[in-house]
Design an enzyme around this catalytic site. Structure first.
Site, PDB file in Angstrom:
ATOM      1  N   THR A 154      40.391  28.682  -8.281  1.00  0.00           N
ATOM      2  CA  THR A 154      39.310  27.734  -8.347  1.00  0.00           C
ATOM      3  C   THR A 154      39.900  26.395  -9.373  1.00  0.00           C
ATOM      4  O   THR A 154      40.469  27.112 -10.299  1.00  0.00           O
ATOM      5  CB  THR A 154      37.764  28.118  -8.817  1.00  0.00           C
ATOM      6  OG1 THR A 154      37.952  28.634 -10.284  1.00  0.00           O
ATOM      7  CG2 THR A 154      37.525  29.266  -8.015  1.00  0.00           C
ATOM      8  N   SER A 200      67.008  15.699   2.212  1.00  0.00           N
ATOM      9  CA  SER A 200      67.319  14.527   1.425  1.00  0.00           C
ATOM     10  C   SER A 200      68.543  13.654   1.587  1.00  0.00           C
ATOM     11  O   SER A 200      69.726  14.521   1.759  1.00  0.00           O
ATOM     12  CB  SER A 200      67.026  14.846  -0.125  1.00  0.00           C
ATOM     13  OG  SER A 200      67.621  13.767  -0.915  1.00  0.00           O
ATOM     14  N   LYS A 212      68.016  19.633  -1.659  1.00  0.00           N
ATOM     15  CA  LYS A 212      66.561  19.467  -1.258  1.00  0.00           C
ATOM     16  C   LYS A 212      66.380  20.099   0.198  1.00  0.00           C
ATOM     17  O   LYS A 212      67.113  19.987   1.072  1.00  0.00           O
ATOM     18  CB  LYS A 212      66.247  18.042  -1.386  1.00  0.00           C
ATOM     19  CG  LYS A 212      66.141  17.611  -2.702  1.00  0.00           C
ATOM     20  CD  LYS A 212      64.622  17.963  -3.269  1.00  0.00           C
ATOM     21  CE  LYS A 212      63.683  16.766  -3.087  1.00  0.00           C
ATOM     22  NZ  LYS A 212      62.492  17.152  -3.746  1.00  0.00           N
ATOM     23  N   ASN A 253      62.785  19.572   2.147  1.00  0.00           N
ATOM     24  CA  ASN A 253      61.317  19.255   1.804  1.00  0.00           C
ATOM     25  C   ASN A 253      60.345  19.229   3.094  1.00  0.00           C
ATOM     26  O   ASN A 253      60.915  19.522   4.152  1.00  0.00           O
ATOM     27  CB  ASN A 253      61.488  17.615   1.693  1.00  0.00           C
ATOM     28  CG  ASN A 253      62.530  17.136   0.543  1.00  0.00           C
ATOM     29  OD1 ASN A 253      62.203  17.651  -0.575  1.00  0.00           O
ATOM     30  ND2 ASN A 253      63.205  16.042   0.565  1.00  0.00           N
ATOM     31  N   LYS A 272      38.356   2.672  23.721  1.00  0.00           N
ATOM     32  CA  LYS A 272      39.455   3.579  24.093  1.00  0.00           C
ATOM     33  C   LYS A 272      40.631   3.868  23.283  1.00  0.00           C
ATOM     34  O   LYS A 272      41.091   5.030  22.886  1.00  0.00           O
ATOM     35  CB  LYS A 272      39.822   3.090  25.504  1.00  0.00           C
ATOM     36  CG  LYS A 272      39.057   3.787  26.717  1.00  0.00           C
ATOM     37  CD  LYS A 272      37.808   2.987  27.240  1.00  0.00           C
ATOM     38  CE  LYS A 272      38.167   1.534  27.483  1.00  0.00           C
ATOM     39  NZ  LYS A 272      36.887   0.685  27.056  1.00  0.00           N
TER      40      LYS A 272
END
Ligand code: ARG
Length: 462
Positions: free
Chosen positions: A159, A281, A287, A289, A329
């Site tokens: 939380t 990357s 990396k 991602n 539409k």
């Protein structure tokens, strides 16, 4: 101006529509997606005109044959859509003329594009809603499968993005099933709202021909004809319902995406995405991602935007038809495409996602997540009020923090410092597994609850 180049409504016009308006005003690029619904609506309308002896059978058959031919042409990509004829309705009508000649002119008896377009659109939204429901079903099944394999996978429940209490990863996944089940219900109940047939209300006032609206309604699969001709051509609530349900569903997906992005981060390391669901990357060689997940998080904005645009278009619009509404539409199609894509990507992400079980377990024991269990223990075994027990547990947390220990790393002697008349079996409450299994109230995270729920859901989603 030559007659054959004229718009079907061109009889009172001496000049062609300005080119610039033709560009903006023509909706054919968008509403050609309604061609199947438009042709079906026209065929049923023609059948009704014949049945009511408004046109003769021979003419009716010729119209229907022509319409079927057009449908074939469109499906085979042989139809040439022309902006000059504005929209799908007039493109088809124009083509019908070239195929069957003057008989085509009888099809538009007792209807207007105003009722025609909503009939098409309602049919399309029904179909689209069913498709979304189908894809939600398969998404739910993927969640279910992933939960089944993770009943015993313990993770920190959060939380405020702070560790709160240990939960089962399966329980977390089942939470999303509840959300998607509500989404499904929304789309299904929209189908109910939509289920009144507009055809036959014509421009706005109804018609003097002796038409049979019950016939067309039934044949097109609607429950009944709409009640009020003015409301019928003015109403776009069904589009708003779709857009709003799509937005809520997209919002759910984006919450999921955000959580997955956080958990995949190097700081959390709770889950791993499949390489298929990652991109590299252009500069940083190391990396990987989570672009697809970020994309579905971001795309929710497009769904919300379409809803907002539609609400704004409808706000303050006087009753009956206005061209403003033609944009409906594009908004609905856009929202549908976006959502459907997001659901499909989410499904793939969930199917291929791997929890880092050890990391989940160890993080679930950080942040004193069993402090509430200790307080509950004191209430049950030492006859304390919850508030008294809370204070004692807080004391223990302070002690553990000072000693740089987890609650589960304290020994009995240390625990007794905050309350000396404790039984040795108190020590079990600091175990995260014990904590999870103790939450056996209905809807709680205990293993036996989860197992029951999964069984129930498996019956529901066979
Ligand atoms: N393409 C139009 C639309 O989607 C069809 C209705 C046109 N009616 C009219 N009175 N201009 O709204």
């Amino acid at each position: 101006m030559k007659d054959k180049n004229k718009a079907v409504w061109g009889a009172r016009f001496n000049k062609a529509t300005s080119e610039i308006f033709e560009k903006i005003g023509a909706s054919i690029d968008v509403d050609k997606r309604l061609f199947e619904e438009d042709i079906l609506g026209s065929i049923i309308h023609a059948q009704m005109l014949v049945k009511q002896k408004i046109i003769n059978k021979k003419r009716g058959n010729r119209i229907i044959l022509g319409l079927k031919k057009i449908e074939n042409e469109i499906k085979k990509n042989k139809f040439i859509f022309n902006k000059k004829y504005e929209d799908i309705h007039l493109n088809i009508e124009k083509r019908l003329y070239t195929i069957i000649g003057a008989d085509a002119g009888y099809l538009h008896i007792a209807r207007s594009r105003n009722d025609q377009v909503i009939t098409d659109f309602k049919l399309w939204i029904k179909k689209a809603s069913k498709k979304i429901v189908k894809n939600l079903n398969s998404l739910i099944k993927s969640f279910l499968k992933k939960s089944e394999g993770n009943i015993k996978t313990i993770m920190p429940g959060l939380t405020h993005l702070k560790n709160a209490q240990p939960i089962s990863f399966a329980h977390y996944l089942l939470a999303y099933i509840e959300m998607f089940k509500r989404d499904k219900k929304r789309f299904i109940s929209n189908i109910n709202y939509i289920d009144e047939c507009p055809l036959g209300v014509c421009a706005l006032a109804g018609t003097s021909y002796k038409i049979d609206r019950n016939f067309t309604s039934k044949k097109l699969g609607f429950k009944k004809p709409t009640n009020n001709s003015i409301d019928t051509v003015s109403d776009r609530d069904f589009a708003l319902d779709f857009l709003s349900s799509a937005s809520i569903c997209a919002m759910h997906i984006s919450r999921l995406a955000e959580e997955l992005i956080i958990w995949n981060s190097d700081a959390f390391r709770l889950i791993k995405f499949d390489d298929k669901m990652l991109t590299g990357s252009s500069i940083m060689p190391q990396k990987k991602n989570p672009d697809p997940v970020e994309l579905i998080r971001g795309r929710a904005g497009k769904n919300f935007g379409s809803l907002q645009a539609m609400l704004t278009t409808m706000k303050g619009l006087p009753l009956s038809y206005y061209k403003d509404m033609q944009e409906d539409k594009a908004l609905v199609f856009h929202s549908y495409d976006t959502l459907l894509g997001s659901i499909i990507i989410t499904n793939e992400i969930i199917r291929t996602l791997k929890p880092n079980k050890e990391r989940m377990l160890s993080l679930s024991d950080e942040g004193y997540t069993t402090a509430t269990d200790f307080a509950d223990y004191l209430v049950k075994n030492n006859n304390l009020s919850f508030r008294e027990a809370y204070k004692i547990s807080a004391k223990l947390v302070n002690y553990a923090e000072k000693k740089k220990k987890k609650l589960s790393q304290l020994d009995f002697k240390e625990v007794k410092k905050v309350k000396n008349d404790l039984d040795k079996n108190v020590m079990k409450v600091f175990d995260v597994r014990h904590s999870v299994d103790s939450k056996s109230s209905y809807g709680g995270t205990a293993t036996k609850n989860i197992k029951k729920m999964i069984l129930k859901l498996k019956k529901e989603f066979k």
